[in-house]
Write a protein that holds these residues in place. Sequence first.
Motif, PDB file in Angstrom:
ATOM      1  N   GLN A  17       0.760  -1.236   0.231  1.00 32.40           N
ATOM      2  CA  GLN A  17      -0.066   0.014  -0.125  1.00 32.40           C
ATOM      3  C   GLN A  17       0.832   1.264  -0.187  1.00 32.40           C
ATOM      4  OE1 GLN A  17      -2.333  -0.352   3.424  1.00 32.40           O
ATOM      5  NE2 GLN A  17      -3.645  -1.810   2.541  1.00 32.40           N
ATOM      6  N   ILE A  18       0.801   2.043  -1.052  1.00 30.20           N
ATOM      7  CA  ILE A  18       1.346   3.446  -1.163  1.00 30.20           C
ATOM      8  C   ILE A  18       0.420   4.456  -0.904  1.00 30.20           C
ATOM      9  CG2 ILE A  18       2.832   4.749  -2.457  1.00 30.20           C
ATOM     10  CD1 ILE A  18       3.711   2.085  -4.030  1.00 30.20           C
ATOM     11  N   SER A  19       0.992   5.640   0.250  1.00 29.91           N
ATOM     12  CA  SER A  19       0.272   6.781   0.284  1.00 29.91           C
ATOM     13  C   SER A  19       0.979   7.866   0.533  1.00 29.91           C
ATOM     14  CB  SER A  19      -0.647   6.575   1.566  1.00 29.91           C
ATOM     15  OG  SER A  19       0.040   6.185   2.753  1.00 29.91           O
ATOM     16  N   PHE A  20       0.588   9.125   0.179  1.00 27.56           N
ATOM     17  CA  PHE A  20       1.568  10.242   0.229  1.00 27.56           C
ATOM     18  C   PHE A  20       0.848  11.414   1.141  1.00 27.56           C
ATOM     19  CE2 PHE A  20       2.050   8.412  -3.847  1.00 27.56           C
ATOM     20  CZ  PHE A  20       3.445   8.342  -4.311  1.00 27.56           C
ATOM     21  N   GLY A  21       1.608  12.057   1.853  1.00 24.56           N
ATOM     22  CA  GLY A  21       1.295  12.895   2.733  1.00 24.56           C
ATOM     23  C   GLY A  21       2.535  13.988   2.813  1.00 24.56           C
ATOM     24  N   ASP A  27       7.011  16.527   1.337  1.00 24.70           N
ATOM     25  CA  ASP A  27       6.321  15.541   0.667  1.00 24.70           C
ATOM     26  C   ASP A  27       6.785  14.272   1.259  1.00 24.70           C
ATOM     27  OD1 ASP A  27       4.521  17.027  -0.704  1.00 24.70           O
ATOM     28  OD2 ASP A  27       5.703  17.225  -2.384  1.00 24.70           O
ATOM     29  N   CYS A  29       6.409   9.751   0.950  1.00 31.13           N
ATOM     30  CA  CYS A  29       5.768   8.488   0.442  1.00 31.13           C
ATOM     31  C   CYS A  29       5.979   7.565   1.488  1.00 31.13           C
ATOM     32  CB  CYS A  29       6.331   8.362  -0.870  1.00 31.13           C
ATOM     33  SG  CYS A  29       5.866   6.586  -1.399  1.00 31.13           S
ATOM     34  N   ARG A  30       4.690   7.066   1.975  1.00 26.37           N
ATOM     35  CA  ARG A  30       4.570   5.937   2.976  1.00 26.37           C
ATOM     36  C   ARG A  30       4.360   4.760   2.229  1.00 26.37           C
ATOM     37  NH1 ARG A  30       0.607   5.493   7.990  1.00 26.37           N
ATOM     38  NH2 ARG A  30       1.034   3.712   8.893  1.00 26.37           N
ATOM     39  N   ILE A  31       5.212   3.726   2.479  1.00 29.84           N
ATOM     40  CA  ILE A  31       5.226   2.181   1.689  1.00 29.84           C
ATOM     41  C   ILE A  31       4.784   1.336   2.996  1.00 29.84           C
ATOM     42  CG2 ILE A  31       6.096   0.588   0.274  1.00 29.84           C
ATOM     43  CD1 ILE A  31       7.785   2.830  -0.799  1.00 29.84           C
ATOM     44  N   ARG A  32       3.484   0.532   2.948  1.00 35.10           N
ATOM     45  CA  ARG A  32       3.128  -0.271   4.063  1.00 35.10           C
ATOM     46  C   ARG A  32       3.141  -1.564   3.130  1.00 35.10           C
ATOM     47  NH1 ARG A  32      -1.789   1.290   7.818  1.00 35.10           N
ATOM     48  NH2 ARG A  32      -0.919  -0.630   8.533  1.00 35.10           N
TER      49      ARG A  32
END
Length: 50
Positions: A17-21, A27, A29-32
């Motif tokens: 799962q990739i999300s940005f914040g 900026d 990028c979070r990779i779960r």
Amino acid sequence: MTALLNACGQDCGTCIQISFGEVEGKDVCRIRVSPSPRPVYIKDGQDEYF
């Protein structure tokens, strides 16, 4: 996402799962990554890593 799936296999897409914040104005990028039901090997050129 394409680079990750090319490296570890298309079937691993459900585990990633990739999300940005934004954190402190930058900026991020979070990779779960969830556990995979099978061993996953990452390809790096001619090498593979568990």
